[in-house]
Design a protein around this motif. Structure first.
Motif, short mmCIF file in Angstrom:
data_model
loop_
_atom_site.label_atom_id
_atom_site.label_comp_id
_atom_site.label_asym_id
_atom_site.label_seq_id
_atom_site.Cartn_x
_atom_site.Cartn_y
_atom_site.Cartn_z
N GLY A 7 -54.89 11.71 -59.64
CA GLY A 7 -55.71 11.74 -58.44
C GLY A 7 -57.16 11.51 -58.78
N VAL A 8 -57.98 11.53 -57.75
CA VAL A 8 -59.41 11.31 -57.91
C VAL A 8 -60.17 12.30 -57.03
CG1 VAL A 8 -59.51 9.53 -56.10
CG2 VAL A 8 -61.24 9.55 -57.88
N VAL A 9 -61.31 12.74 -57.54
CA VAL A 9 -62.22 13.59 -56.78
C VAL A 9 -63.53 12.84 -56.68
CG1 VAL A 9 -63.49 15.77 -56.72
CG2 VAL A 9 -61.15 15.73 -57.60
N ILE A 29 -50.55 19.60 -57.76
CA ILE A 29 -50.71 19.93 -59.17
C ILE A 29 -49.48 20.69 -59.66
CG2 ILE A 29 -52.09 21.26 -60.84
CD1 ILE A 29 -53.55 18.80 -59.83
N CYS A 30 -48.98 20.30 -60.83
CA CYS A 30 -47.83 20.95 -61.46
C CYS A 30 -48.33 22.10 -62.34
CB CYS A 30 -47.07 19.92 -62.30
SG CYS A 30 -45.80 20.63 -63.36
N THR A 31 -47.86 23.30 -62.07
CA THR A 31 -48.34 24.46 -62.82
C THR A 31 -47.94 24.44 -64.29
OG1 THR A 31 -46.42 25.75 -62.16
CG2 THR A 31 -48.40 25.98 -60.81
N ASP A 32 -46.84 23.77 -64.62
CA ASP A 32 -46.35 23.72 -66.00
C ASP A 32 -46.85 22.50 -66.77
OD1 ASP A 32 -44.87 26.03 -65.54
OD2 ASP A 32 -43.16 24.89 -64.80
N CYS A 33 -47.76 21.72 -66.19
CA CYS A 33 -48.22 20.48 -66.82
C CYS A 33 -49.66 20.59 -67.30
CB CYS A 33 -48.13 19.33 -65.81
SG CYS A 33 -46.45 19.02 -65.22
N MET A 34 -50.01 19.67 -68.18
CA MET A 34 -51.39 19.54 -68.65
C MET A 34 -51.97 18.27 -68.02
SD MET A 34 -51.94 22.14 -70.57
CE MET A 34 -53.46 21.73 -71.41
N TYR A 35 -53.28 18.28 -67.79
CA TYR A 35 -53.96 17.16 -67.15
C TYR A 35 -55.16 16.73 -67.98
CZ TYR A 35 -51.16 18.00 -63.04
OH TYR A 35 -50.09 18.13 -62.18
N LYS A 36 -55.32 15.42 -68.08
CA LYS A 36 -56.52 14.84 -68.68
C LYS A 36 -57.49 14.59 -67.53
CE LYS A 36 -58.32 10.81 -71.07
NZ LYS A 36 -58.01 9.47 -71.58
N VAL A 37 -58.70 15.13 -67.66
CA VAL A 37 -59.71 15.00 -66.62
C VAL A 37 -60.86 14.18 -67.19
CG1 VAL A 37 -61.30 16.27 -65.14
CG2 VAL A 37 -59.07 17.25 -65.66
N GLU A 38 -61.26 13.12 -66.48
CA GLU A 38 -62.32 12.24 -66.96
C GLU A 38 -63.40 12.07 -65.90
OE1 GLU A 38 -63.03 7.73 -68.69
OE2 GLU A 38 -61.02 8.34 -68.09
N ASP A 39 -64.64 12.33 -66.32
CA ASP A 39 -65.82 12.10 -65.48
C ASP A 39 -66.22 10.65 -65.68
OD1 ASP A 39 -68.50 11.81 -64.59
OD2 ASP A 39 -68.88 13.95 -64.89
N LEU A 40 -66.06 9.82 -64.67
CA LEU A 40 -66.35 8.40 -64.80
C LEU A 40 -67.83 8.11 -64.94
CD1 LEU A 40 -63.80 6.72 -62.36
CD2 LEU A 40 -63.59 7.15 -64.81
N LYS A 69 -70.41 12.27 -58.03
CA LYS A 69 -69.50 12.31 -59.17
C LYS A 69 -68.18 11.70 -58.76
CE LYS A 69 -71.43 14.70 -62.54
NZ LYS A 69 -71.56 14.25 -63.90
N ILE A 70 -67.60 10.96 -59.68
CA ILE A 70 -66.24 10.46 -59.52
C ILE A 70 -65.45 10.94 -60.73
CG2 ILE A 70 -64.71 8.47 -59.31
CD1 ILE A 70 -67.06 6.96 -58.09
N ILE A 71 -64.41 11.72 -60.46
CA ILE A 71 -63.60 12.32 -61.52
C ILE A 71 -62.15 11.95 -61.26
CG2 ILE A 71 -62.88 14.49 -62.56
CD1 ILE A 71 -65.64 15.61 -61.58
N ILE A 72 -61.48 11.49 -62.31
CA ILE A 72 -60.06 11.19 -62.20
C ILE A 72 -59.28 12.18 -63.04
CG2 ILE A 72 -60.34 8.76 -61.60
CD1 ILE A 72 -59.73 8.05 -64.50
N TYR A 73 -58.07 12.48 -62.62
CA TYR A 73 -57.21 13.36 -63.41
C TYR A 73 -55.81 12.77 -63.45
CZ TYR A 73 -56.03 15.26 -58.78
OH TYR A 73 -55.64 15.41 -57.47
N ARG A 74 -55.16 12.95 -64.62
CA ARG A 74 -53.81 12.42 -64.84
C ARG A 74 -52.96 13.45 -65.57
NH1 ARG A 74 -56.88 7.84 -66.50
NH2 ARG A 74 -56.66 6.16 -65.00
N ARG A 75 -51.75 13.58 -65.15
CA ARG A 75 -50.80 14.44 -65.84
C ARG A 75 -50.46 13.80 -67.18
NH1 ARG A 75 -46.67 15.04 -61.98
NH2 ARG A 75 -45.86 13.07 -62.69
N ILE A 76 -50.45 14.62 -68.24
CA ILE A 76 -50.11 14.10 -69.57
C ILE A 76 -48.90 14.78 -70.13
CG2 ILE A 76 -52.39 13.25 -70.17
CD1 ILE A 76 -52.93 15.85 -71.65
#
Length: 76
Positions: A7-9, A29-40, A69-76
């Motif tokens: 997703g994106v914020v 958001i998946c509670t059992d997952c990890m996410y990579k968060v990137e500030d563009l 701010k534009i922030i993207i997040y991805r499940r890893i």
């Protein structure tokens, strides 16, 4: 996109705003997952658990007035 785990914020601070940070509730958001968060804007990345995002919220800090701010997040 909950199915793809990403997703994106996009956050904006107005010219007369005295508020420099805000907390958001992210959906899908998946509670059992990890996410990579990137500030563009800065290129900074970090890894955070889905549980932390849901329990603590997702905080965005914008130091300058009329900033954004534009922030993207991805499940890893």
């Amino acid at each position: 996109d909950p199915e793809r785990g990403e997703g994106v914020v996009m956050a904006f601070r107005r010219a007369n705003s005295s508020c420099s940070k805000a907390e958001f509730e992210l959906g899908g958001i998946c509670t059992d997952c990890m996410y990579k968060v990137e500030d563009l804007d800065t290129g900074d990345t970090n890894t955070v658990s889905g549980m932390d995002i849901l329990e603590k919220g997702f905080e965005v800090y914008i130091s300058e007035k009329r900033g954004s701010k534009i922030i993207i997040y991805r499940r890893i």
